[in-house]
Design an enzyme around this catalytic site. Structure first.
Site, mmCIF file in Angstrom:
data_model
loop_
_atom_site.group_PDB
_atom_site.id
_atom_site.type_symbol
_atom_site.label_atom_id
_atom_site.label_comp_id
_atom_site.label_asym_id
_atom_site.label_seq_id
_atom_site.Cartn_x
_atom_site.Cartn_y
_atom_site.Cartn_z
ATOM 1 N N ARG A 58 13.381 -65.976 11.623
ATOM 2 C CA ARG A 58 13.500 -64.676 10.951
ATOM 3 C C ARG A 58 12.240 -63.829 11.070
ATOM 4 O O ARG A 58 12.301 -62.611 10.942
ATOM 5 C CB ARG A 58 13.943 -64.854 9.499
ATOM 6 C CG ARG A 58 15.405 -65.277 9.370
ATOM 7 C CD ARG A 58 15.871 -65.405 7.939
ATOM 8 N NE ARG A 58 15.107 -66.351 7.173
ATOM 9 C CZ ARG A 58 15.396 -67.644 7.038
ATOM 10 N NH1 ARG A 58 16.467 -68.138 7.610
ATOM 11 N NH2 ARG A 58 14.634 -68.439 6.323
ATOM 12 N N GLU A 95 6.280 -80.938 2.913
ATOM 13 C CA GLU A 95 6.334 -81.666 1.645
ATOM 14 C C GLU A 95 6.734 -83.120 1.881
ATOM 15 O O GLU A 95 6.175 -84.029 1.287
ATOM 16 C CB GLU A 95 7.321 -80.976 0.691
ATOM 17 C CG GLU A 95 7.297 -81.560 -0.701
ATOM 18 C CD GLU A 95 8.199 -80.798 -1.655
ATOM 19 O OE1 GLU A 95 8.333 -81.255 -2.790
ATOM 20 O OE2 GLU A 95 8.752 -79.753 -1.271
#
Length: 172
Positions: A58, A95
Site C-alpha cells: 500500500r 512481534e
C-alpha cells in the site's frame, strides 16, 4: 476536509481483536484522495528529497503518485523475492518471528535524499527496517511519511529520530 471521515474501520481484520484502518475508501473518493496527496506533497517537499521509496504494497499507492506530482524518482521496497535483478536485503524482527525486505541495489545513487512512505505507521518495524535498508544501499533517508499513524503503538520510536509526518492519527 477531515480525512478521517474517509477511512473505513474494519473490526477483527485480519484477525480477531484487530481494528483495521482501510484506506480504500479514501482512494475511491477523488476529492479526498486529491486533498490527501496535496497535503502529503506539501509535507514531503519541505524535506527536499530526490527519490521517494514506497513500502510493499500500500505504500506504493502513496509514494508513486506523490513522486509523479513532485517530479521525483520512485523506488519500491518489497518483500523478499519480489524484485528482479540484484537486490539488497534487510532482516528485521516482528512481534513473533522475523521478516525480510529488499530493494534493488541500484535503486538510489549514493547520497541521494530519500523519503520513505507507507500507508500506515503501527509498531514501526517495517518502516524502521526500510530506513536501514536505504542506508545500506548508500541512500540518505531524510524523512518518512504515512497517511495514518496509530499513536498508541509508538511506532515513531523505531524511526531513529528521522522526521516523520502523517495526515491522520488515532490515539486508541
Amino acid at each position: 476536509m477531515d480525512l478521517k471521515n474517509h477511512i473505513r474501520s474494519v473490526p477483527d481484520f485480519p484477525k480477531p481483536g484487530i481494528l483495521f484502518y482501510d484506506i480504500s475508501t479514501l482512494l475511491a473518493n477523488a476529492d479526498a484522495w486529491q486533498v490527501a496527496l496535496g497535503r502529503m506533497a506539501r509535507n514531503i517537499s519541505k524535506l527536499q528529497p530526490d527519490v521517494l521509496a514506497g513500502i510493499d504494497a500500500r505504500g506504493f499507492l502513496v509514494a508513486a503518485p506523490l513522486a509523479a506530482r513532485l517530479g521525483l524518482g520512485f523506488t519500491m521496497i518489497r518483500k523478499q523475492g519480489k524484485l528482479p535483478g540484484d537486490t539488497i536485503s534487510f532482516e528485521y524482527d516482528l512481534e513473533y518471528g522475523k521478516d525480510t525486505i529488499e530493494i534493488l541495489s541500484d535503486a538510489v545513487q549514493h547520497g541521494q535524499r530519500v523519503v520513505i512512505l507507507d500507508d500506515l505507521l503501527a509498531t514501526g518495524g517495517t518502516l524502521g527496517a526500510s530506513i536501514e535498508l536505504v542506508k545500506k544501499i548508500g541512500g540518505n533517508p531524510v524523512g518518512a511519511a504515512c497517511l495514518i499513524e496509530l499513536n498508541f503503538l509508538n511506532g515513531r520510536a523505531k524511526l531513529g529520530g528521522l522526521p516523520f509526518t502523517s495526515l491522520i492519527s488515532y490515539d486508541d
